[in-house]
Design an enzyme around this catalytic site. Sequence first.
Site, PDB file in Angstrom:
ATOM      1  N   HIS B  77      36.063  58.638  50.565  1.00 14.94           N
ATOM      2  CA  HIS B  77      35.500  57.435  50.603  1.00 14.94           C
ATOM      3  C   HIS B  77      34.486  57.350  51.890  1.00 14.94           C
ATOM      4  O   HIS B  77      33.404  56.602  51.861  1.00 14.94           O
ATOM      5  CB  HIS B  77      36.469  56.477  50.877  1.00 14.94           C
ATOM      6  CG  HIS B  77      37.669  56.189  50.040  1.00 14.94           C
ATOM      7  ND1 HIS B  77      37.268  55.894  48.831  1.00 14.94           N
ATOM      8  CD2 HIS B  77      38.873  56.067  50.291  1.00 14.94           C
ATOM      9  CE1 HIS B  77      38.378  55.821  48.298  1.00 14.94           C
ATOM     10  NE2 HIS B  77      39.482  55.750  49.155  1.00 14.94           N
ATOM     11  N   GLU B 129      35.349  52.707  51.110  1.00 16.68           N
ATOM     12  CA  GLU B 129      33.901  53.181  50.863  1.00 16.68           C
ATOM     13  C   GLU B 129      32.878  52.047  51.307  1.00 16.68           C
ATOM     14  O   GLU B 129      31.895  52.495  51.948  1.00 16.68           O
ATOM     15  CB  GLU B 129      33.721  53.494  49.311  1.00 16.68           C
ATOM     16  CG  GLU B 129      32.044  54.345  49.119  1.00 16.68           C
ATOM     17  CD  GLU B 129      31.933  54.198  47.662  1.00 16.68           C
ATOM     18  OE1 GLU B 129      33.258  54.654  46.892  1.00 16.68           O
ATOM     19  OE2 GLU B 129      30.915  54.229  47.009  1.00 16.68           O
ATOM     20  N   CYS B 192      29.190  56.393  40.380  1.00 14.88           N
ATOM     21  CA  CYS B 192      29.522  57.977  40.298  1.00 14.88           C
ATOM     22  C   CYS B 192      29.747  58.322  38.778  1.00 14.88           C
ATOM     23  O   CYS B 192      30.397  57.801  38.082  1.00 14.88           O
ATOM     24  CB  CYS B 192      30.733  57.791  40.805  1.00 14.88           C
ATOM     25  SG  CYS B 192      32.048  59.476  40.624  1.00 14.88           S
TER      26      CYS B 192
END
Lengths: 252, 252
Positions: B77, B129, B192
């Site tokens: 993270h 994160e 991602c």
Amino acid sequence: MGSVLEVRIAKRTGFCYGVREAIDKAKESAAAGKATHTLGQVVHNEGVISQLQQIGVRSVDTLDDVDHGAAVVIRAHGVKPEVFDRAEARGLEVIDGTCTWVIQEQRQLEELVEEGYTIVLLGTPKHPEVVGLLGFAPDAIVVDEEEDWDRIPRRKRMALITQSTQPPWKFEKLAAFMVSRAHELRIMNTVCPVTIRRQEDTLETAREVDLMVVVGGRHSANTKELTRLCGIVGTPAMQIENARDLVDPTPF
Amino acid sequence: MGSVLEVRIAKRTGFCYGVREAIDKAKESAAAGKATHTLGQVVHNEGVISQLQQIGVRSVDTLDDVDHGAAVVIRAHGVKPEVFDRAEARGLEVIDGTCTWVIQEQRQLEELVEEGYTIVLLGTPKHPEVVGLLGFAPDAIVVDEEEDWDRIPRRKRMALITQSTQPPWKFEKLAAFMVSRAHELRIMNTVCPVTIRRQEDTLETAREVDLMVVVGGRHSANTKELTRLCGIVGTPAMQIENARDLVDPTPF
């Protein structure tokens, strides 16, 4: 027929300031006694064109039709930078009527080219504004309707910019479409604020009335979009160019 | 019960490479005989956590719980830059397990701050994160669900970036929403790629089977999203943390 009780006019109608300024510049030049031309019709409106003709302002298709020393008005749409060079080389006086909004677009395109972005331009391919813009970013990929969008490649850094008179909803939809095509997407929202306001006012008025009469160029994308918006709120709309087109009395 | 004829596993499952790398780094450090800790649980998975505990790797909530000279693993993270400074000041050995994808996000945020953009970050406000990212852009506006989006101001130059594990559809929707809030909108698509592939594989598998069992942390947004996607293609799905949760035999 004859059942019309009230006629309402949308809050903001008529020519935008960009077009008005270009017309004014042509008139001023002619009034100052200069031989004056406009490069292309300064606005697709018969009344204005014949007014200008009466004071000697003629529209030409190319710079070759303008005599040495005469003035030529660049209309609001703008032109490729080469046009200015050619006019200078031919000894013409250039009166730049390019809309300030379009000038900003041209500058932003130059910047994006310099920074190496793959540029997508939402616009009508042959539209004079688009032709002019491409003079500043020759490699820009021009897309219009949704079926075109598959041609947009995947690149790490992409930029999206739009011809000023494209509908905002289409621009937003294309932006969302492009989000997954690039790691970095730079969006320049160059939809003209006047165009947006015309559309807002059209929607507002259409909601209040039984029938809309949309006045504008038959082939103008702007005018067609206003007519389409009336349909969205469910108000019948007729698109005309001028009073002569009102031949069918039944809707009234 | 007992009617299961075939069990299919989605093409790509399990931990992403970012999480695997952080786990490996913790294991290597412990194997080298160093006193090793992870700052927060390196992954919300009981099996891995107990495996790490067996080799002496303990998770700590704060750097104050780590003895001088010991090693501390920063999980995938990432963390605020201050955490690295504090660890150094306390004489700790920092093993950086920050996911390369998150490092890229952090760098991009720094750049956007430097260039003066008003930054919007799509993410879950208390997610580690996001907490880490805010260390690089303290003034970023964090928004999550759609009802938050009205808080986004109108500014000339805005940037949009996302916590890496947000669903792509939400990011695209927010991008479209923001197009009309800024003249220039710079979008960094930091969703991602592993997350996207997991979602694609889930959809593909869900279309082929009668029941999906989604395995993952009960509170993990990623896991919940995978379960939600099964529903979208109309396949019943149950979300579990481990085999012990399979208490009801009727769906099988």
